[in-house]
Design a protein around this motif. Structure first.
Motif, PDB file in Angstrom:
ATOM      1  N   ARG A 134       0.837  -1.215   0.000  1.00 50.39           N
ATOM      2  CA  ARG A 134       0.000   0.000   0.000  1.00 50.39           C
ATOM      3  C   ARG A 134       0.864   1.254   0.000  1.00 50.39           C
ATOM      4  O   ARG A 134       0.415   2.338   0.332  1.00 50.39           O
ATOM      5  N   GLN A 171       3.182   4.010  10.325  1.00 51.81           N
ATOM      6  CA  GLN A 171       2.608   4.262   9.010  1.00 51.81           C
ATOM      7  C   GLN A 171       3.021   5.650   8.540  1.00 51.81           C
ATOM      8  O   GLN A 171       2.914   6.612   9.277  1.00 51.81           O
ATOM      9  N   LEU A 214       2.493  10.835  18.440  1.00 52.51           N
ATOM     10  CA  LEU A 214       3.296  11.563  17.469  1.00 52.51           C
ATOM     11  C   LEU A 214       3.572  12.996  17.929  1.00 52.51           C
ATOM     12  O   LEU A 214       3.110  13.963  17.326  1.00 52.51           O
ATOM     13  N   SER A 247      -4.634  19.474  11.821  1.00 51.91           N
ATOM     14  CA  SER A 247      -4.512  18.008  11.859  1.00 51.91           C
ATOM     15  C   SER A 247      -5.404  17.362  10.812  1.00 51.91           C
ATOM     16  O   SER A 247      -5.225  16.212  10.444  1.00 51.91           O
ATOM     17  N   SER A 251      -1.345  17.121   8.616  1.00 51.36           N
ATOM     18  CA  SER A 251      -0.499  16.155   9.330  1.00 51.36           C
ATOM     19  C   SER A 251       0.284  15.285   8.356  1.00 51.36           C
ATOM     20  O   SER A 251       1.446  14.966   8.589  1.00 51.36           O
ATOM     21  N   TYR A 260       3.497  11.839   0.329  1.00 51.90           N
ATOM     22  CA  TYR A 260       2.245  11.114   0.268  1.00 51.90           C
ATOM     23  C   TYR A 260       1.243  11.941  -0.530  1.00 51.90           C
ATOM     24  O   TYR A 260       0.922  13.057  -0.148  1.00 51.90           O
ATOM     25  N   LEU A 306     -12.236  21.066   3.387  1.00 50.70           N
ATOM     26  CA  LEU A 306     -11.376  19.902   3.593  1.00 50.70           C
ATOM     27  C   LEU A 306     -11.044  19.221   2.269  1.00 50.70           C
ATOM     28  O   LEU A 306      -9.921  18.773   2.060  1.00 50.70           O
ATOM     29  N   LYS A 310      -7.117  18.974   0.176  1.00 54.23           N
ATOM     30  CA  LYS A 310      -6.460  17.731  -0.230  1.00 54.23           C
ATOM     31  C   LYS A 310      -6.372  17.620  -1.740  1.00 54.23           C
ATOM     32  O   LYS A 310      -5.779  16.690  -2.260  1.00 54.23           O
TER      33      LYS A 310
ATOM     34  N   THR B  40      -1.942   3.343   2.044  1.00 59.07           N
ATOM     35  CA  THR B  40      -2.059   3.402   3.497  1.00 59.07           C
ATOM     36  C   THR B  40      -2.609   4.776   3.907  1.00 59.07           C
ATOM     37  O   THR B  40      -2.176   5.789   3.373  1.00 59.07           O
ATOM     38  N   THR B  41      -3.544   4.796   4.841  1.00 60.00           N
ATOM     39  CA  THR B  41      -4.073   6.072   5.317  1.00 60.00           C
ATOM     40  C   THR B  41      -3.154   6.630   6.402  1.00 60.00           C
ATOM     41  O   THR B  41      -2.881   5.939   7.377  1.00 60.00           O
ATOM     42  N   VAL B  42      -2.661   7.835   6.198  1.00 58.43           N
ATOM     43  CA  VAL B  42      -1.804   8.416   7.237  1.00 58.43           C
ATOM     44  C   VAL B  42      -2.413   9.677   7.851  1.00 58.43           C
ATOM     45  O   VAL B  42      -1.789  10.341   8.654  1.00 58.43           O
ATOM     46  N   GLN B  43      -3.639   9.959   7.477  1.00 57.01           N
ATOM     47  CA  GLN B  43      -4.287  11.149   8.022  1.00 57.01           C
ATOM     48  C   GLN B  43      -5.790  10.934   7.972  1.00 57.01           C
ATOM     49  O   GLN B  43      -6.311  10.474   6.960  1.00 57.01           O
ATOM     50  N   ALA B  44      -6.466  11.246   9.061  1.00 54.02           N
ATOM     51  CA  ALA B  44      -7.910  11.069   9.080  1.00 54.02           C
ATOM     52  C   ALA B  44      -8.543  11.874   7.958  1.00 54.02           C
ATOM     53  O   ALA B  44      -8.121  12.981   7.673  1.00 54.02           O
ATOM     54  N   SER B  45      -9.537  11.288   7.297  1.00 52.47           N
ATOM     55  CA  SER B  45     -10.178  12.053   6.235  1.00 52.47           C
ATOM     56  C   SER B  45     -11.697  12.035   6.402  1.00 52.47           C
ATOM     57  O   SER B  45     -12.257  11.145   7.030  1.00 52.47           O
ATOM     58  N   TYR B  46     -12.303  13.036   5.823  1.00 55.16           N
ATOM     59  CA  TYR B  46     -13.709  13.317   6.072  1.00 55.16           C
ATOM     60  C   TYR B  46     -14.518  13.185   4.791  1.00 55.16           C
ATOM     61  O   TYR B  46     -14.151  13.739   3.760  1.00 55.16           O
ATOM     62  N   TRP B  63     -15.845   9.958   9.350  1.00 56.74           N
ATOM     63  CA  TRP B  63     -14.397  10.132   9.516  1.00 56.74           C
ATOM     64  C   TRP B  63     -13.705   8.795   9.331  1.00 56.74           C
ATOM     65  O   TRP B  63     -13.950   7.846  10.069  1.00 56.74           O
ATOM     66  N   GLY B  67      -5.040   3.343  10.775  1.00 55.31           N
ATOM     67  CA  GLY B  67      -5.191   2.166  11.620  1.00 55.31           C
ATOM     68  C   GLY B  67      -4.320   2.181  12.866  1.00 55.31           C
ATOM     69  O   GLY B  67      -4.694   1.646  13.902  1.00 55.31           O
ATOM     70  N   PHE B  71      -1.659   7.416  15.834  1.00 54.60           N
ATOM     71  CA  PHE B  71      -2.217   8.499  15.025  1.00 54.60           C
ATOM     72  C   PHE B  71      -3.456   9.121  15.664  1.00 54.60           C
ATOM     73  O   PHE B  71      -3.853  10.220  15.317  1.00 54.60           O
ATOM     74  N   LEU B  74      -4.061  12.654  17.003  1.00 55.78           N
ATOM     75  CA  LEU B  74      -4.238  13.781  16.083  1.00 55.78           C
ATOM     76  C   LEU B  74      -5.714  14.007  15.739  1.00 55.78           C
ATOM     77  O   LEU B  74      -6.053  14.935  15.032  1.00 55.78           O
TER      78      LEU B  74
END
Lengths: 371, 214
Positions: A134, A171, A214, A247, A251, A260, A306, A310, B40-46, B63, B67, B71, B74
């Motif tokens: 991934r 991650q 973190l 955040s 982040s 990323y 939001l 992105k 891979t998810t590295v940031q919460a998304s909405y 949200w 995993g 994290f 945050l």
């Protein structure tokens, strides 16, 4: 653990040659690749100007990097200016190792990487495996299951998780390692990761990944929020109104240093500067992105805001437009002040370097006072 | 509780181990897409989804989270103040991978934490994902189902890849939240905020009502 991606046909992308100049599968949005085409790596046929640039760089570096330290000491401003214009792609891997201090770490620690990969076991192995396919899944190097790319990525991440068992695997690290591995060997990539996280040249960034939430990400995010309020007050106010905090969008900028989900040509140019000048460029680029889209962002309600944060327009992803804007935003002084305030609050100094780095080994050639 | 609005917004958070398919579930539900190459998810998304239940327009604000546990500091699962971190009292969609029993243990861990920290009547739903790989399942779905019953949650077998079971999960969540909202309006079970717990109220949306329900 048995992987669950058996359905992926690893050969199809390789055969169809539908990859861009960096090895990523071409996306449907052909218009964005068009705008980025002039930022392609100097590949088979560099033009005269690019040839000239490469010659200049070669002279600056010397054979195998032998002249580098001398040049940097003599003309730090020239080095900084040239790096901001972009390191020639064919020299990038070597120069990254020189400016990050990782080359010195490698030379000081012969055999260590091999030891970590072959003889040690890591508590994070399963977690790493889960993320391997991934990480840059659309890049040719990482597409093939158990292929060279995936194995190298696994080895580097496992080695790091053993090297620093407190941090382990987190991650996001995969994107750092994955980016580095496209430009250097496993062992070189590993030591560059160490140089960054343990702080060979700049302040260590291991806090980006540490347990207990973190902590460095949180610190950077609160500083970024403060900078937005000061530099883009209207947008800062709008974020407060809409209850959007960094955040929710920034982040990943810090955790992966823009590797990323950002276009590769832009990510590479940011990394050139990041390795030489440090994390401040992440703040600068972040602010530049917000400034670039300021007038649109300021009108958007929460959800659309939001989304926009992105999905920046292709124009903003052009390094030759975004980076000059980023460099024009001066943040060093404020970041220094934030750091002092933070240290005062914590009433203890930040750990600054690893015992491994003897003071003799690493020249500190580009910390403060360059701007 | 806020006054009656035409459009209700319910918030929910996806929780679960890495690589169980949280992002894929949401993307299938909201955009009806699936990618084998999901990063891979590295940031919460909405993300949001609008639907109508019994004539009531509802917005689900969803949200998706990373995993890995570290994290979560945050956001958006925890709320931080001077005294420490608190779990936000929110609806939880707990996801695990039916081919990996470790990921179910993680669900149990989440349930425990939610029960301890959030209010008693928190809505929880479990998605047993990757049903397309059902032949290779190592975990007995019946055991998971009976576990779900004991905690007052419903379990759904889902496949983000084939798109099966996905609508049912979110529909169940929305229906239960609507039911809960209705009963609290009637004053039958007023949801009182407990000390030290942040209650995220479901505010009516400021946006104009959507044209379409899906």
């Amino acid at each position: 653990m048995k992987s669950t991606t058996a359905e992926v046909d690893p050969g199809s992308y390789l055969l169809s040659r539908t990859v861009d100049g960096f090895g990523f599968a071409k996306q449907e949005q052909s218009n964005s690749t068009e705008t980025l085409s002039k930022n392609r790596p100097v590949d088979d046929h560099p033009n005269d100007r690019e040839q000239k640039t490469i010659r200049k760089w070669r002279k600056m570096i010397g054979v195998g990097g032998s002249d580098w330290k001398h040049y940097v000491r003599r003309k730090p401003h020239v080095v900084k200016r040239r790096i901001r214009k972009g390191i020639p792609d064919c020299l990038r891997g070597l120069v990254w190792q020189l400016i990050s201090g990782s080359r010195d770490l490698l030379l000081m620690n012969p055999g260590v990487y091999e030891q970590l990969v072959i003889y040690e076991t890591s508590a994070s192995e399963l977690e790493i495996i889960r993320d391997i396919s991934r990480t840059f899944p659309s890049h040719v190097f990482y597409q093939q299951r158990h292929g060279l790319g995936q194995r190298s990525l696994y080895n580097v991440l496992k080695a790091y998780s053993v090297y620093d068992r407190d941090v382990g695997y987190v991650q996001g690290m995969g994107f750092l390692a994955g980016l580095l591995l496209l430009y250097m060997s496993e062992e070189d990539a590993f030591w560059l990761l160490v140089a960054l996280l343990k702080g060979a040249i700049h302040a260590p960034m291991e806090g980006l990944y540490q347990q207990a939430g973190l902590p460095l990400v949180q610190e950077y995010l609160s500083q970024f929020e403060q900078l937005v309020k000061e530099y883009l007050p209207m947008l800062g106010e709008h974020f407060i109104q809409e209850m959007v905090n960094p955040s929710m969008y920034a982040s990943q900028w810090f955790i992966t240093v823009f590797s990323y989900s950002f276009p590769f040509p832009l990510a590479l140019r940011i990394w050139d500067v990041f390795l030489y000048e440090g994390v401040k460029v992440v703040f600068q680029v972040g602010l530049a992105l917000l400034r670039f889209c300021h007038d649109d962002l300021i009108k958007l309600p929460f959800e659309k805001l939001l989304h926009a944060l992105k999905n920046f327009p292709a124009e903003a992803m052009n390094p030759d437009k975004l980076l000059p804007l980023a460099f024009s935003i001066k943040v060093s002084k404020r970041l220094e002040e934030f750091k002092r305030e933070y240290e005062k609050r914590k009433e203890r100094p930040l750990p600054h370097s690893l015992p491994l780095l003897s003071s003799s080994g690493i020249p500190i050639h580009n910390l403060a006072g360059l701007e | 509780m806020s006054s009656r609005a035409r459009n209700l917004t319910f918030k929910l958070v996806l929780l679960g181990d890495g690589r169980v398919g949280k992002t894929s579930l949401v993307l299938r539900y909201v955009n009806n897409v699936f990618s084998e190459k999901q990063e891979t998810t590295v940031q919460a998304s909405y993300l949001t989804k609008r639907l109508v239940i019994g004539g009531v327009p509802i917005t689900l604000s969803i949200w998706d989270t990373a995993g890995q546990e570290r994290f979560h500091a945050l956001g958006p699962i925890y709320y931080r103040d001077a005294d420490g971190m608190y779990l936000i009292n929110t609806t939880a969609l707990l996801v695990y991978d039916i081919t990996d029993s470790d990921t179910f243990l993680r669900v149990r861990k989440w349930v425990k934490e939610l029960q301890q920290m959030a209010s008693k009547d928190i809505v929880m739903v479990i998605a047993a994902n990757k049903s397309d790989l059902i032949r290779s399942k190592k975990y007995d779905i019946q055991e998971a189902e009976s576990y779900a019953t004991t905690i007052g949650a419903k379990l759904f077998l889902t496949s983000a890849k084939f798109g099966t079971g996905i609508n049912d999960v979110f529909l169940d969540i929305a229906a239960r939240l609507l039911q809960k909202k209705k009963s609290s309006f009637q004053g039958l079970s007023p949801a009182l905020p407990r000390k030290g717990i942040i209650v995220v109220d479901d505010e009516p949306e400021r946006e104009p009502p959507p044209k379409c329900c899906s």
